[in-house]
Design an enzyme around this catalytic site. Sequence first.
Site, PDB file in Angstrom:
ATOM      1  N   GLU A 100     -23.570  48.794  31.987  1.00 21.76           N
ATOM      2  CA  GLU A 100     -23.448  49.006  30.537  1.00 21.76           C
ATOM      3  C   GLU A 100     -22.449  47.978  30.040  1.00 21.76           C
ATOM      4  OE1 GLU A 100     -22.465  49.699  26.969  1.00 21.76           O
ATOM      5  OE2 GLU A 100     -21.042  51.001  27.992  1.00 21.76           O
ATOM      6  N   CYS A 116     -18.182  48.384  22.212  1.00 21.27           N
ATOM      7  CA  CYS A 116     -19.209  47.353  22.437  1.00 21.27           C
ATOM      8  C   CYS A 116     -20.156  47.217  21.250  1.00 21.27           C
ATOM      9  CB  CYS A 116     -19.984  47.642  23.714  1.00 21.27           C
ATOM     10  SG  CYS A 116     -20.827  49.240  23.734  1.00 21.27           S
TER      11      CYS A 116
END
Length: 272
Positions: A190, A224
């Site tokens: 991820e 993110c």
Amino acid sequence: KSIEWRISQLKALDRMLTENENEILAALKSDLNKPQQDSILAEIDFTRNEIISAVRNVHEWSKDKKVKKSLVTLLDQPYLHPEPYGVALIIGAWNFPIHLLLAPLIPAIAAGNCAVLKPSEISPATSDIIVDLVPKYLDTKCFTVVAGGVPETTELLKEKFDYIFYTGSTGVGKIIAAAAAKHLTPITLELGGKSPAFVDDCSNLETAVKRLLFGKYNNSGQICIAPDYVLCTKAVEKKLIPLMRKSIKEWYTENPKDSECYCRIISTRHVE
């Protein structure tokens, strides 16, 4: 592991979060100056909600599932039988050091796996509390925590795991992918990315600005999916900037560095 054991471990993980909430909040405050409301929402409650969902669904997830017959299996009774991978290595991130470490652990437990947890050394207070609490609540024969930095992680990656889950940067993700490839270990990476935002003349600019700033300044932008830049016309830009300044002052005062509601960049290196 039996379904009953999995549920017992999930409930123990939930107790760990509820019974030690103040200690967890203090660790997050120490590492990131996270405001209490942000820590409860993004770190504790998000994680607890995933635990609740896993407990409710683990029986259904673990059932055999019938599949359609093919020419080869025409005379058989084909089905899918879920099996644990085995031992998972979960490497957490520093920006959400509770949630991003424990969220992958929840489905690992629900699927009957064992796990080695590696909290980020960049958020040391949270790492310390994970090291302290996990053995008190989870089965130590199946779950352990390894603290430390690059040397410890490097040694861990030399071992053969059945699955690796990593949250973090693309650069480190490449290193982990290369290490996993030596053992043909399946992985989930991820990683970060870019998140531009587009604002046009038809937008409700005051609402758009508040949403943009929430995404960018929440956790000091250390997310993110935080907006990286805005695409707009020059005319919209002239309207946006004053509205942004107004909202920032309302949220964080004239001097944000003194605001208790504003998170901090984790380290000088990350600022630079």
